[in-house]
Design a protein around this motif. Structure first.
Motif, PDB file in Angstrom:
ATOM      1  N   UNK A  76      50.358  51.102  43.517  1.00 11.79           N
ATOM      2  CA  UNK A  76      49.889  50.294  42.706  1.00 11.79           C
ATOM      3  C   UNK A  76      48.522  50.584  41.970  1.00 11.79           C
ATOM      4  N   UNK A  77      47.633  51.141  42.457  1.00 11.95           N
ATOM      5  CA  UNK A  77      45.915  51.621  42.220  1.00 11.95           C
ATOM      6  C   UNK A  77      46.465  52.600  40.807  1.00 11.95           C
ATOM      7  N   UNK A  78      44.848  52.895  40.727  1.00 12.21           N
ATOM      8  CA  UNK A  78      44.835  53.643  39.465  1.00 12.21           C
ATOM      9  C   UNK A  78      44.563  55.324  39.919  1.00 12.21           C
ATOM     10  N   UNK A  79      44.322  55.201  41.566  1.00 12.16           N
ATOM     11  CA  UNK A  79      43.778  56.757  42.145  1.00 12.16           C
ATOM     12  C   UNK A  79      45.140  57.037  42.607  1.00 12.16           C
ATOM     13  N   UNK A  80      44.823  58.603  43.122  1.00 11.99           N
ATOM     14  CA  UNK A  80      45.889  58.421  44.131  1.00 11.99           C
ATOM     15  C   UNK A  80      45.491  58.419  45.311  1.00 11.99           C
ATOM     16  N   UNK A  81      46.373  57.759  46.812  1.00 14.20           N
ATOM     17  CA  UNK A  81      45.477  57.328  47.893  1.00 14.20           C
ATOM     18  C   UNK A  81      47.195  58.182  48.453  1.00 14.20           C
TER      19      UNK A  81
ATOM     20  N   UNK B  71      55.400  48.945  51.158  1.00 13.69           N
ATOM     21  CA  UNK B  71      54.180  48.084  51.650  1.00 13.69           C
ATOM     22  C   UNK B  71      53.267  48.357  50.240  1.00 13.69           C
ATOM     23  N   UNK B  72      52.664  47.794  49.286  1.00 15.66           N
ATOM     24  CA  UNK B  72      51.677  48.072  47.871  1.00 15.66           C
ATOM     25  C   UNK B  72      50.132  48.353  48.212  1.00 15.66           C
ATOM     26  N   UNK B  73      49.908  49.127  47.854  1.00 18.73           N
ATOM     27  CA  UNK B  73      48.331  50.063  47.755  1.00 18.73           C
ATOM     28  C   UNK B  73      47.726  49.770  46.837  1.00 18.73           C
ATOM     29  N   UNK B  74      46.667  48.551  46.774  1.00 13.20           N
ATOM     30  CA  UNK B  74      45.969  48.582  45.457  1.00 13.20           C
ATOM     31  C   UNK B  74      44.593  49.027  45.722  1.00 13.20           C
ATOM     32  N   UNK B  75      43.643  50.053  45.129  1.00 14.75           N
ATOM     33  CA  UNK B  75      42.814  50.459  45.006  1.00 14.75           C
ATOM     34  C   UNK B  75      41.731  49.074  45.256  1.00 14.75           C
TER      35      UNK B  75
ATOM     36  N   UNK C  31      49.907  59.774  47.579  1.00 15.74           N
ATOM     37  CA  UNK C  31      50.510  59.423  46.582  1.00 15.74           C
ATOM     38  C   UNK C  31      50.248  58.876  45.621  1.00 15.74           C
ATOM     39  N   UNK C  32      50.127  59.383  44.005  1.00 19.74           N
ATOM     40  CA  UNK C  32      49.955  59.431  43.039  1.00 19.74           C
ATOM     41  C   UNK C  32      50.047  57.975  42.219  1.00 19.74           C
ATOM     42  N   UNK C  33      49.485  57.158  40.977  1.00 20.28           N
ATOM     43  CA  UNK C  33      49.894  55.766  40.448  1.00 20.28           C
ATOM     44  C   UNK C  33      51.390  55.712  40.339  1.00 20.28           C
TER      45      UNK C  33
END
Length: 123
Positions: free
Chosen positions: A68-73, A45-49, A87-89
């Motif tokens: 797939x974002x620019x910040x960690x989640x 599953x893709x995460x975006x900011x 989860x880093x970029x």
């Protein structure tokens, strides 16, 4: 005016059709897309900011998240059943096995406004 309305209607319809079912990403990996029909197997599953997806899956499915974002989640279950490290970029979490039917609400500890839901169905 009518032309603009038709263009908007066509765009919304195409977006809705594109979001149905599962798809393979550019790297050939099976990705879960928002859908009423549950998916199964090993799912990414893709995460975006600003966006954590809602998922519908079958019991026995294994899910991992790709940032797939620019910040960690993080992906953290509100019931405490799972919690990923940051989860880093460009990185992926490990797989999480879903072995029970039910609904699991999850959120991002690093970005608390981001949340999603996982519906786990019996096969």
């Amino acid at each position: 005016m009518a032309r603009r309305f038709l263009l908007v209607l066509l765009s919304v319809t195409l977006l809705a059709l594109a979001s149905l079912g599962c798809d393979r990403g550019s790297d050939g990996e099976l990705m879960a897309l928002p859908t009423a029909t549950p998916t199964s197997g090993e799912i990414t599953a893709d995460i975006y900011d600003g966006d954590h997806p809602d998922l519908n899956i079958y019991v026995g499915s294994r899910v991992r998240w790709r940032n797939l974002g620019d910040i960690a989640h993080t992906v953290t279950a509100k019931d405490g059943s799972f919690d990923t490290p940051p989860i880093e970029e460009g990185q992926r979490s490990g797989y999480i096995l879903f072995s029970e039917v039910g609904t699991i609400e999850y959120y991002d500890k690093l970005n608390p406004g981001m949340a999603g839901r996982i519906q786990v169905f019996e096969k």
